[in-house]
Design a protein around this motif. Structure first.
Motif, short mmCIF file in Angstrom:
data_model
loop_
_atom_site.label_atom_id
_atom_site.label_comp_id
_atom_site.label_asym_id
_atom_site.label_seq_id
_atom_site.Cartn_x
_atom_site.Cartn_y
_atom_site.Cartn_z
N MET A 1 47.19 35.70 99.85
CA MET A 1 47.35 35.29 98.48
C MET A 1 48.84 35.14 98.19
O MET A 1 49.62 36.07 98.42
N PRO A 2 49.18 33.97 97.65
CA PRO A 2 50.60 33.72 97.45
C PRO A 2 51.17 34.54 96.28
O PRO A 2 52.37 34.79 96.23
N GLN A 3 50.36 35.00 95.39
CA GLN A 3 50.88 35.77 94.27
C GLN A 3 51.44 37.11 94.75
O GLN A 3 52.33 37.66 94.12
N PHE A 4 50.91 37.60 95.82
CA PHE A 4 51.34 38.92 96.30
C PHE A 4 52.39 38.83 97.41
O PHE A 4 52.80 39.84 97.95
N ASP A 5 52.87 37.65 97.70
CA ASP A 5 53.93 37.47 98.70
C ASP A 5 55.25 37.79 98.04
O ASP A 5 55.68 37.12 97.09
N PHE A 6 55.93 38.83 98.56
CA PHE A 6 57.16 39.29 97.92
C PHE A 6 58.29 38.29 98.05
O PHE A 6 59.21 38.28 97.25
N ALA A 7 58.24 37.41 98.97
CA ALA A 7 59.30 36.43 99.15
C ALA A 7 59.25 35.38 98.05
O ALA A 7 60.27 34.86 97.61
N SER A 8 58.07 35.07 97.56
CA SER A 8 57.95 34.08 96.50
C SER A 8 57.72 34.73 95.13
O SER A 8 57.45 34.05 94.15
N PHE A 9 57.87 36.03 95.07
CA PHE A 9 57.59 36.76 93.83
C PHE A 9 58.66 36.48 92.76
O PHE A 9 58.32 36.25 91.60
N VAL A 10 59.92 36.46 93.12
CA VAL A 10 60.98 36.26 92.16
C VAL A 10 60.94 34.83 91.60
O VAL A 10 61.07 34.64 90.38
N PRO A 11 60.77 33.77 92.43
CA PRO A 11 60.68 32.44 91.85
C PRO A 11 59.46 32.30 90.93
O PRO A 11 59.53 31.62 89.90
N GLN A 12 58.38 32.97 91.31
CA GLN A 12 57.18 32.90 90.44
C GLN A 12 57.47 33.58 89.10
O GLN A 12 57.04 33.10 88.04
N LEU A 13 58.18 34.67 89.13
CA LEU A 13 58.53 35.39 87.91
C LEU A 13 59.47 34.52 87.06
O LEU A 13 59.33 34.48 85.82
N PHE A 14 60.39 33.79 87.69
CA PHE A 14 61.28 32.90 86.97
C PHE A 14 60.49 31.81 86.26
O PHE A 14 60.70 31.54 85.08
N TRP A 15 59.61 31.14 87.01
CA TRP A 15 58.83 30.05 86.41
C TRP A 15 57.89 30.59 85.30
O TRP A 15 57.68 29.92 84.29
N LEU A 16 57.36 31.76 85.49
CA LEU A 16 56.51 32.37 84.44
C LEU A 16 57.32 32.59 83.17
O LEU A 16 56.88 32.25 82.07
N THR A 17 58.54 33.10 83.33
CA THR A 17 59.39 33.36 82.19
C THR A 17 59.80 32.03 81.54
O THR A 17 59.82 31.91 80.31
N ALA A 18 60.08 31.05 82.35
CA ALA A 18 60.49 29.75 81.82
C ALA A 18 59.36 29.11 81.02
O ALA A 18 59.55 28.62 79.90
N PHE A 19 58.17 29.06 81.61
CA PHE A 19 57.04 28.45 80.89
C PHE A 19 56.67 29.27 79.64
O PHE A 19 56.33 28.71 78.59
N PHE A 20 56.76 30.57 79.75
CA PHE A 20 56.48 31.42 78.59
C PHE A 20 57.47 31.14 77.47
O PHE A 20 57.09 31.02 76.30
N ALA A 21 58.76 30.99 77.80
CA ALA A 21 59.78 30.72 76.80
C ALA A 21 59.56 29.35 76.18
O ALA A 21 59.68 29.18 74.95
N ILE A 22 59.23 28.33 77.03
CA ILE A 22 58.98 26.99 76.51
C ILE A 22 57.78 27.02 75.57
O ILE A 22 57.82 26.47 74.45
N LEU A 23 56.70 27.64 75.98
CA LEU A 23 55.49 27.73 75.13
C LEU A 23 55.78 28.52 73.86
O LEU A 23 55.39 28.13 72.77
N TYR A 24 56.48 29.64 74.03
CA TYR A 24 56.75 30.49 72.86
C TYR A 24 57.60 29.75 71.85
O TYR A 24 57.26 29.68 70.66
N PHE A 25 58.72 29.15 72.27
CA PHE A 25 59.59 28.46 71.34
C PHE A 25 58.95 27.18 70.83
O PHE A 25 59.17 26.78 69.69
N GLY A 26 58.11 26.56 71.63
CA GLY A 26 57.37 25.37 71.16
C GLY A 26 56.39 25.74 70.06
O GLY A 26 56.26 25.04 69.06
#
Length: 162
Positions: A1-26
């Motif tokens: 499962m790619p969600q639990f891969d620690f190598a891609s965890f930080v980029p996933q967290l970045f994109w989650l925060t980015a989309f959350f901020a875009i949705l929240y401010f939108g």
């Protein structure tokens, strides 16, 4: 499962925060003000409707009070009219009774007078018949007829004794 891969965890967290901020401010910038205006308009409309309903209720209560007062006044007028009619009818009846009473008294006096005259006439007739009958009886027993005055005097005395 790619969600639990620690190598891609930080980029996933970045994109989650980015989309959350875009949705929240939108949502905060575009949707919430529209939603706030709609809620304010509805609140104003509900408040206005409640105020209109309260004023309509106050007006209806005033109309009901005026109606009740009118009914009470009409009942009082009807009672007063009925009392006046009863009093007038009572006075009319009393007047008629007084006239009828006077007429009855007049007729009663006339009847008593006629009755007294008839009684006197009857007593005279009875005395005359009694005098003749007693004269006939005396004549049969004694063979001699008494005088009419003596027979009338004896008949009067006999009638008066009874």
């Amino acid at each position: 499962m790619p969600q639990f891969d620690f190598a891609s965890f930080v980029p996933q967290l970045f994109w989650l925060t980015a989309f959350f901020a875009i949705l929240y401010f939108g949502i905060v910038r575009f949707t919430l003000p529209k939603l706030g205006r709609v809620m304010t308009a509805r609140e104003d409309q509900v408040t206005g409707d409640i105020a209109t309903a309260e004023s309509a209720k106050a007006e209806a209560d005033g109309i009901q009070a005026a109606y009740d007062a009118g009914i009470a006044e009409a009942r009082e007028r009807a009672r007063a009219t009925l009392a006046d009619s009863k009093a007038e009818a009572g006075r009319s009846i009393e007047t008629r009774l007084a006239v009828a009473g006077e007429e009855v008294d007049t007729r009663l006096k006339a009847a008593e007078s006629a009755l007294e005259q008839a009684r006197a006439k009857a007593m005279t007739s009875i005395e005359t018949i009694a005098a003749e009958a007693s004269a006939d009886i005396v004549e049969r027993f004694t063979g001699k007829r008494p005088t009419p005055a003596a027979a009338a005097k004896a008949a009067k005395a006999a009638i008066a004794a009874h």
